[in-house]
Design a protein around this motif. Structure first.
Motif, short mmCIF file in Angstrom:
data_model
loop_
_atom_site.label_atom_id
_atom_site.label_comp_id
_atom_site.label_asym_id
_atom_site.label_seq_id
_atom_site.Cartn_x
_atom_site.Cartn_y
_atom_site.Cartn_z
N GLU A 38 0.83 -1.20 0.00
CA GLU A 38 0.00 0.00 0.00
C GLU A 38 0.86 1.26 0.00
O GLU A 38 0.52 2.25 -0.64
N GLU A 39 1.98 1.22 0.72
CA GLU A 39 2.81 2.42 0.85
C GLU A 39 3.68 2.65 -0.38
O GLU A 39 3.98 3.81 -0.72
N THR A 40 4.13 1.58 -1.04
CA THR A 40 5.08 1.72 -2.13
C THR A 40 4.48 1.49 -3.52
O THR A 40 5.08 1.87 -4.52
N SER A 41 3.31 0.84 -3.55
CA SER A 41 2.68 0.46 -4.83
C SER A 41 3.57 -0.47 -5.65
O SER A 41 3.44 -0.53 -6.87
N ARG A 42 4.47 -1.18 -4.99
CA ARG A 42 5.35 -2.15 -5.66
C ARG A 42 4.97 -3.55 -5.21
O ARG A 42 5.74 -4.26 -4.57
N GLY A 43 3.76 -3.96 -5.54
CA GLY A 43 3.24 -5.24 -5.07
C GLY A 43 4.01 -6.43 -5.59
O GLY A 43 4.18 -7.42 -4.87
N VAL A 44 4.49 -6.37 -6.83
CA VAL A 44 5.19 -7.52 -7.41
C VAL A 44 6.46 -7.82 -6.62
O VAL A 44 6.70 -8.96 -6.20
N GLU A 45 7.28 -6.81 -6.41
CA GLU A 45 8.53 -7.01 -5.69
C GLU A 45 8.28 -7.43 -4.24
O GLU A 45 8.95 -8.34 -3.71
N ILE A 46 7.32 -6.77 -3.60
CA ILE A 46 7.03 -7.05 -2.19
C ILE A 46 6.56 -8.49 -2.02
O ILE A 46 7.08 -9.25 -1.18
N TYR A 47 5.58 -8.89 -2.81
CA TYR A 47 5.01 -10.23 -2.63
C TYR A 47 5.96 -11.33 -3.11
O TYR A 47 5.93 -12.44 -2.58
N LEU A 48 6.78 -11.04 -4.10
CA LEU A 48 7.78 -12.03 -4.50
C LEU A 48 8.79 -12.27 -3.38
O LEU A 48 9.18 -13.41 -3.10
N ALA A 49 9.22 -11.19 -2.73
CA ALA A 49 10.18 -11.33 -1.63
C ALA A 49 9.56 -12.11 -0.47
O ALA A 49 10.20 -13.00 0.11
N VAL A 50 8.33 -11.79 -0.12
CA VAL A 50 7.66 -12.48 0.98
C VAL A 50 7.44 -13.96 0.64
O VAL A 50 7.68 -14.85 1.47
N THR A 51 7.01 -14.22 -0.60
CA THR A 51 6.82 -15.61 -1.03
C THR A 51 8.13 -16.38 -0.96
O THR A 51 8.17 -17.55 -0.52
N GLY A 52 9.21 -15.75 -1.36
CA GLY A 52 10.52 -16.40 -1.31
C GLY A 52 10.93 -16.76 0.11
O GLY A 52 11.49 -17.83 0.35
N LEU A 53 10.62 -15.88 1.08
CA LEU A 53 10.99 -16.16 2.46
C LEU A 53 10.13 -17.28 3.05
O LEU A 53 10.62 -18.11 3.83
N TYR A 54 8.84 -17.30 2.70
CA TYR A 54 8.00 -18.43 3.13
C TYR A 54 8.54 -19.74 2.56
O TYR A 54 8.64 -20.76 3.26
N PHE A 55 8.89 -19.71 1.28
CA PHE A 55 9.41 -20.92 0.63
C PHE A 55 10.72 -21.36 1.27
O PHE A 55 10.93 -22.55 1.56
N LEU A 56 11.61 -20.41 1.51
CA LEU A 56 12.90 -20.73 2.12
C LEU A 56 12.73 -21.32 3.52
O LEU A 56 13.38 -22.30 3.88
N SER A 57 11.82 -20.74 4.31
CA SER A 57 11.59 -21.23 5.67
C SER A 57 11.07 -22.66 5.65
O SER A 57 11.57 -23.52 6.40
N ALA A 58 10.09 -22.93 4.79
CA ALA A 58 9.53 -24.27 4.71
C ALA A 58 10.56 -25.27 4.19
O ALA A 58 10.62 -26.42 4.65
N LEU A 59 11.39 -24.84 3.24
CA LEU A 59 12.40 -25.73 2.68
C LEU A 59 13.43 -26.12 3.73
O LEU A 59 13.84 -27.29 3.82
N VAL A 60 13.86 -25.16 4.55
CA VAL A 60 14.83 -25.46 5.60
C VAL A 60 14.24 -26.45 6.60
O VAL A 60 14.91 -27.40 7.02
N VAL A 61 12.98 -26.24 6.98
CA VAL A 61 12.32 -27.18 7.90
C VAL A 61 12.26 -28.57 7.29
O VAL A 61 12.52 -29.58 7.95
N ASN A 62 11.95 -28.64 6.00
CA ASN A 62 11.87 -29.92 5.31
C ASN A 62 13.21 -30.63 5.32
O ASN A 62 13.29 -31.85 5.56
N ARG A 63 14.28 -29.91 5.05
CA ARG A 63 15.61 -30.52 5.01
C ARG A 63 16.05 -30.97 6.41
O ARG A 63 16.64 -32.04 6.56
N ILE A 64 15.80 -30.16 7.44
CA ILE A 64 16.17 -30.55 8.80
C ILE A 64 15.41 -31.79 9.22
O ILE A 64 15.98 -32.74 9.79
N ALA A 65 14.11 -31.81 8.94
CA ALA A 65 13.30 -32.98 9.29
C ALA A 65 13.76 -34.22 8.53
O ALA A 65 13.72 -35.34 9.05
#
Length: 247
Positions: A202-229
């Motif tokens: 809402e503040e930057t109007s750069r939804g593509v970059e913002i949501y791609l970065a957030v999606t990448g961090l969710y993916f990275l977090s889940a991937l690390v958990v998967n590898r540790i498990a």
């Protein structure tokens, strides 16, 4: 469309990107905010996972006991928390229970979300633990009792060590689900990744970059958990135990 990844180097006060993407002298950039939100997501997920495992294992055990009242309690717990939507449970913990139990008003929103997410996931964990115990040959329980062990000792020394090894793969999925489900914490103003994405967009109007970065961090977090498990699963694998249960 032109992408502007420099948006993360801009100040949240609206100033242009500086030489460093990390704020200085008290200034906060969108990258600072993103990393802080990631920390909140991981904190909520880790605490909720501990609550889910502790509660879910206990409830799963209760559902396999010979005592009917304990089985009823365990089944009731599982059905209640499994069949109410997570977002509704968070609102109940945040808006309803503090009115019924005033002591909860002293708890921060983070802990209320942790309990809601942890108990919601505990219902699923209890299903995994129950299935793991029931997958074991009945002779193991009978052998433990025949050797003079009490029922709690039989569970502790005979059944649970095997059952928990069997259910590591589904528990891995639940650990990854907790990270994804933590996104609902935005509903009670926890500054995690989803809330960051909504406000920063809402503040930057750069939804593509913002949501791609957030999606990448969710993916990275889940991937690390998967590898540790996966490492834990391989290190604790029981020789001669098939993936689908005990031989």
């Amino acid at each position: 469309m032109t992408w502007d990844w420099q948006v993360f180097c801009k100040s949240t006060l609206g100033e242009e990107a500086g030489a460093s993407c990390f704020g200085q002298n008290g200034d906060v950039t969108y990258l600072d905010w993103l990393l802080s939100a990631w920390g909140w997501t991981l904190s909520v997920s880790a605490l909720a996972l501990m609550v889910a495992l502790a509660t879910g294992i206990l409830v799963g055990i209760l559902r396999t006991l010979p005592s009917a009242p304990w089985r009823w309690f365990g089944n009731a717990w599982t059905e209640v928390f499994r069949n109410i939507p997570l977002l509704v449970q968070i609102f109940i913990w945040y808006h309803v229970l503090p009115q019924v139990f005033p002591v909860l008003q002293q708890l921060p929103s983070l802990l209320l979300v942790v309990f809601a997410l942890g108990f919601f996931t505990s219902a699923r964990v209890s299903e995994q633990v129950k299935a793991g115990i029931q997958a074991l040959p009945r002779g193991q329980r009978m052998a433990g009792l025949a050797m003079g062990l009490t029922l709690p000792q039989t569970y502790r020394h005979v059944l649970l060590p095997m059952a928990l090894r069997i259910v590591i793969p589904p528990l891995t999925s639940e650990s990854m689900n907790i990270i994804k489900n933590s996104a609902v914490a935005f509903a009670v103003s926890i500054a995690e990744l989803t809330m960051f994405a909504m406000q920063a967009q809402e503040e930057t109007s750069r939804g593509v970059e913002i949501y791609l970065a957030v999606t990448g961090l969710y993916f990275l977090s889940a991937l690390v958990v998967n590898r540790i498990a996966g490492l834990i699963e391989r290190s604790m694998r029981v020789p001669g135990l098939a993936a689908g249960g005990a031989k």
